[in-house]
Design a protein around this motif. Sequence first.
Motif, PDB file in Angstrom:
ATOM      1  N   PRO A   1       0.956  -1.010  -0.020  1.00 48.45           N
ATOM      2  CA  PRO A   1      -0.117   0.052  -0.190  1.00 48.45           C
ATOM      3  C   PRO A   1       0.839   1.136  -0.090  1.00 48.45           C
ATOM      4  O   PRO A   1       2.025   1.400   0.587  1.00 48.45           O
TER       5      PRO A   1
ATOM      6  N   THR B   1       5.754   9.780   1.685  1.00 45.38           N
ATOM      7  CA  THR B   1       6.563  10.431   2.198  1.00 45.38           C
ATOM      8  C   THR B   1       7.380   9.713   3.409  1.00 45.38           C
ATOM      9  O   THR B   1       8.168  10.496   4.301  1.00 45.38           O
ATOM     10  N   GLY B   2       7.061   8.343   3.354  1.00 41.07           N
ATOM     11  CA  GLY B   2       7.501   7.536   4.684  1.00 41.07           C
ATOM     12  C   GLY B   2       9.075   7.666   4.481  1.00 41.07           C
ATOM     13  O   GLY B   2       9.607   7.574   3.386  1.00 41.07           O
TER      14      GLY B   2
ATOM     15  N   SER C   1       5.909  17.198   6.138  1.00 40.40           N
ATOM     16  CA  SER C   1       5.448  16.588   4.864  1.00 40.40           C
ATOM     17  C   SER C   1       4.098  16.516   4.650  1.00 40.40           C
ATOM     18  O   SER C   1       3.366  15.836   4.060  1.00 40.40           O
TER      19      SER C   1
ATOM     20  N   SER D   1      -0.672  11.343   3.643  1.00 39.78           N
ATOM     21  CA  SER D   1      -1.976  10.788   3.693  1.00 39.78           C
ATOM     22  C   SER D   1      -2.363  10.288   4.938  1.00 39.78           C
ATOM     23  O   SER D   1      -1.724  10.072   5.691  1.00 39.78           O
TER      24      SER D   1
HETATM   25  C1  LIG Z   1      10.119  16.354   5.058  1.00 37.36           C
HETATM   26  C2  LIG Z   1       9.724  15.372   5.982  1.00 37.36           C
HETATM   27  C3  LIG Z   1       9.359  15.418   7.263  1.00 37.36           C
HETATM   28  C4  LIG Z   1       8.732  14.541   7.819  1.00 37.36           C
HETATM   29  N1  LIG Z   1       8.510  14.655   9.383  1.00 37.36           N
HETATM   30  C5  LIG Z   1       7.696  13.821  10.224  1.00 37.36           C
HETATM   31  C6  LIG Z   1       7.640  14.010  11.365  1.00 37.36           C
HETATM   32  O1  LIG Z   1       7.475  15.191  12.143  1.00 37.36           O
HETATM   33  N2  LIG Z   1       6.790  13.156  12.158  1.00 37.36           N
HETATM   34  C7  LIG Z   1       6.462  11.908  11.487  1.00 37.36           C
HETATM   35  O2  LIG Z   1       5.781  10.993  12.399  1.00 37.36           O
HETATM   36  N3  LIG Z   1       6.985  11.559  10.330  1.00 37.36           N
HETATM   37  C8  LIG Z   1       7.435  12.418   9.440  1.00 37.36           C
HETATM   38  N4  LIG Z   1       7.964  12.341   8.434  1.00 37.36           N
HETATM   39  C9  LIG Z   1       7.457  10.868   7.796  1.00 37.36           C
HETATM   40  C10 LIG Z   1       6.230  10.740   6.895  1.00 37.36           C
HETATM   41  O3  LIG Z   1       5.719  12.036   6.415  1.00 37.36           O
HETATM   42  C11 LIG Z   1       5.256  10.117   7.876  1.00 37.36           C
HETATM   43  O4  LIG Z   1       5.497   8.741   8.106  1.00 37.36           O
HETATM   44  C12 LIG Z   1       3.809   9.917   7.135  1.00 37.36           C
HETATM   45  O5  LIG Z   1       2.938   9.262   8.035  1.00 37.36           O
HETATM   46  C13 LIG Z   1       3.963   8.924   5.803  1.00 37.36           C
HETATM   47  O6  LIG Z   1       2.692   9.261   5.054  1.00 37.36           O
HETATM   48  P1  LIG Z   1       2.333   8.859   3.500  1.00 37.36           P
HETATM   49  O7  LIG Z   1       0.936   8.862   3.104  1.00 37.36           O
HETATM   50  O8  LIG Z   1       3.376   9.487   2.896  1.00 37.36           O
HETATM   51  O9  LIG Z   1       2.680   7.036   3.917  1.00 37.36           O
HETATM   52  P2  LIG Z   1       3.600   6.444   2.651  1.00 37.36           P
HETATM   53  O10 LIG Z   1       5.157   6.801   2.666  1.00 37.36           O
HETATM   54  O11 LIG Z   1       3.022   6.148   1.505  1.00 37.36           O
HETATM   55  O12 LIG Z   1       3.672   5.059   3.344  1.00 37.36           O
HETATM   56  C14 LIG Z   1       4.146   4.934   4.643  1.00 37.36           C
HETATM   57  C15 LIG Z   1       3.750   3.432   5.280  1.00 37.36           C
HETATM   58  O13 LIG Z   1       2.390   3.385   5.409  1.00 37.36           O
HETATM   59  C16 LIG Z   1       1.772   2.121   4.488  1.00 37.36           C
HETATM   60  N5  LIG Z   1       0.470   2.678   3.967  1.00 37.36           N
HETATM   61  C17 LIG Z   1       0.309   3.913   3.402  1.00 37.36           C
HETATM   62  N6  LIG Z   1      -1.241   4.016   3.227  1.00 37.36           N
HETATM   63  C18 LIG Z   1      -1.653   2.961   3.755  1.00 37.36           C
HETATM   64  C19 LIG Z   1      -2.976   2.767   3.823  1.00 37.36           C
HETATM   65  N7  LIG Z   1      -3.956   3.427   3.389  1.00 37.36           N
HETATM   66  N8  LIG Z   1      -3.368   1.333   4.465  1.00 37.36           N
HETATM   67  C20 LIG Z   1      -2.285   0.643   5.042  1.00 37.36           C
HETATM   68  N9  LIG Z   1      -0.924   0.896   4.946  1.00 37.36           N
HETATM   69  C21 LIG Z   1      -0.543   2.296   4.363  1.00 37.36           C
HETATM   70  C22 LIG Z   1       2.874   2.264   3.548  1.00 37.36           C
HETATM   71  O14 LIG Z   1       2.882   0.476   2.862  1.00 37.36           O
HETATM   72  C23 LIG Z   1       4.157   2.237   4.199  1.00 37.36           C
HETATM   73  O15 LIG Z   1       4.639   1.128   4.977  1.00 37.36           O
HETATM   74  C24 LIG Z   1       8.377  13.213   7.517  1.00 37.36           C
HETATM   75  C25 LIG Z   1       8.725  13.079   6.311  1.00 37.36           C
HETATM   76  C26 LIG Z   1       9.444  14.050   5.401  1.00 37.36           C
HETATM   77  C27 LIG Z   1       9.764  13.619   4.007  1.00 37.36           C
END
Ligand SMILES: Cc1cc2nc3c(=O)[nH]c(=O)nc-3n(C[C@H](O)[C@H](O)[C@H](O)COP(=O)(O)OP(=O)(O)OC[C@H]3O[C@@H](n4cnc5c(N)ncnc54)[C@H](O)[C@@H]3O)c2cc1C
Length: 469
Positions: free
Chosen positions: A70, A75-76, A135, A140
């Motif tokens: 998924p 941004t993970g 991020s 999401s």
């Molecule tokens: C510049 C920057 C700053 C950040 N700062 C922080 C911070 O301060 N605190 C923090 O906690 N994180 C931070 N992060 C990390 C990141 O933004 C988080 O981990 C965020 O929660 C990931 O969301 P995403 O939608 O991009 O998930 P993705 O990167 O797409 O996925 C992350 C994980 O979740 C799973 N996943 C995604 N969507 C689903 C779904 N619907 N159902 C089941 N599994 C799913 C994926 O398989 C993967 O394992 C930062 C990242 C960046 C790039």
Amino acid sequence: MPVTPELLDRLSAQLGPAGYSTDPDVIAPKLVEWRQRWRGHTPFLARPSSTAEVAAVVSACAAAGAAITPQGGNTGLVGGQIPAGEILLSLDRMTAVRAIDPNNDSLIVEAGATLASVHQIAAEAGRRFPLSLASQGSASIGGLLSTNAGGVHVMRFGMMRDLTLGLEVVLADGQVLNLLRTLRKNNTGYDLKQAFIGAEGTLGVITAAALKLFAPVISRHVVLVALASADDALTLLARTKQSFETLSAFEIMNARSIALAVANVANVKAPFDTAPAFTALLEFESLDGLGFADRLETFLDRQLQDRLITDAVIARSKAQEEAFWKLRESLSAGHRTGTPQANHDISCPVSMTPALLSAAHATAQELVPGATIVAFGHMGDGNTHLTVMAPQEMSQDAFPRDAISHSIHAVAVGMGGSISAEHGIGVARKADFAAFTDPLAIETMQRIKHALDPQSIMNPRAILPEGPA
Ligand SMILES: Cc1cc2nc3c(=O)[nH]c(=O)nc-3n(C[C@H](O)[C@H](O)[C@H](O)COP(=O)(O)OP(=O)(O)OC[C@H]3O[C@@H](n4cnc5c(N)ncnc54)[C@H](O)[C@@H]3O)c2cc1C
């Protein structure tokens, strides 16, 4: 099991032309992680537009024994969203608001909605969703839940786990588990939603969530403070908490982290003429704001007189507040350079943070003399983002990234801390997760995984080592 042409035909027919892609140009941005540390591949990008379509995709994959990764906003930072041959299931078309109830302080939204859009939706209803991170324009709700994200307001509002009332999840066999309640009190058996929060997509696909809303902030005060040491930062944190109930963020940044952000990110300025060892960003919220600015000035004056802080600047306008936060939010991008580096997201009891920083520095120097440390993070909740940067002349091959990370993680664990405070395990932290976790805890997780996903098709490479069912 390999993905068969028959499965791809079935998925294409189920989703229709708008719901999938096999075009390498369309898929490419979803195959590389933000720091460019992981690059993946997939034969098929599924982009369902409803829970029923997610369920159909998962059922078809389950019948064929094909694995699914998924993905939300990609941004993970631990590589769990990057496929290595699995079907890539993006939630990016599922962004609808299903219900908002300002009098119940709740919002039901689909998993592909970005955090920034949830902020906007809550604000339009006169409420607020308090999770905040750099991020947020792309991250999401499904990804934030799956990593149990934290961010800058954890000390006041908690993590995603604390901000969630209910979930809708497509299980690994394609059935839809509807836990979308908006209740504050509900003690009816196991709290199943918590199993999926922080599971990084290994137990099912989150398709929608019921989130807690809060009263909007009427008056916000943001301050940057110069400090000579991390010990002084800890003392300031304790004094601030004693004097103000409404401290919502206490972030620290070391001199190196600021220097790199100023050098590498547009429109970021150093806040003080002489760079202090540490700069703290403090944010306070108050519902009425009456007399708050005066109290804050008096408090900061006293800390200056006590020589606990060496300088302070209070944001006097919305633009200045944003500039202060921009500095903090640019730190990750500031050191995203080609220099070999080992990144960590560690935590410890808040009171141990100065000791953690100095022990981590000593450990890094022992392994790589001349290495520099970028350290910043959420001191208010004990979470430090600590990056060891190679000296200038060192190549990627010569840089002992894994050995450094193992040692830094050992330092954190030795202080009662964690190897992953808010980013999760993904594929990046798997080895150290196995090394530093009680074997019975791992085995219990493996049993849960086996019960919910017996074929191990849900993000099978993330978090857990293979093991007994
Ligand atoms: C510049 C920057 C700053 C950040 N700062 C922080 C911070 O301060 N605190 C923090 O906690 N994180 C931070 N992060 C990390 C990141 O933004 C988080 O981990 C965020 O929660 C990931 O969301 P995403 O939608 O991009 O998930 P993705 O990167 O797409 O996925 C992350 C994980 O979740 C799973 N996943 C995604 N969507 C689903 C779904 N619907 N159902 C089941 N599994 C799913 C994926 O398989 C993967 O394992 C930062 C990242 C960046 C790039």
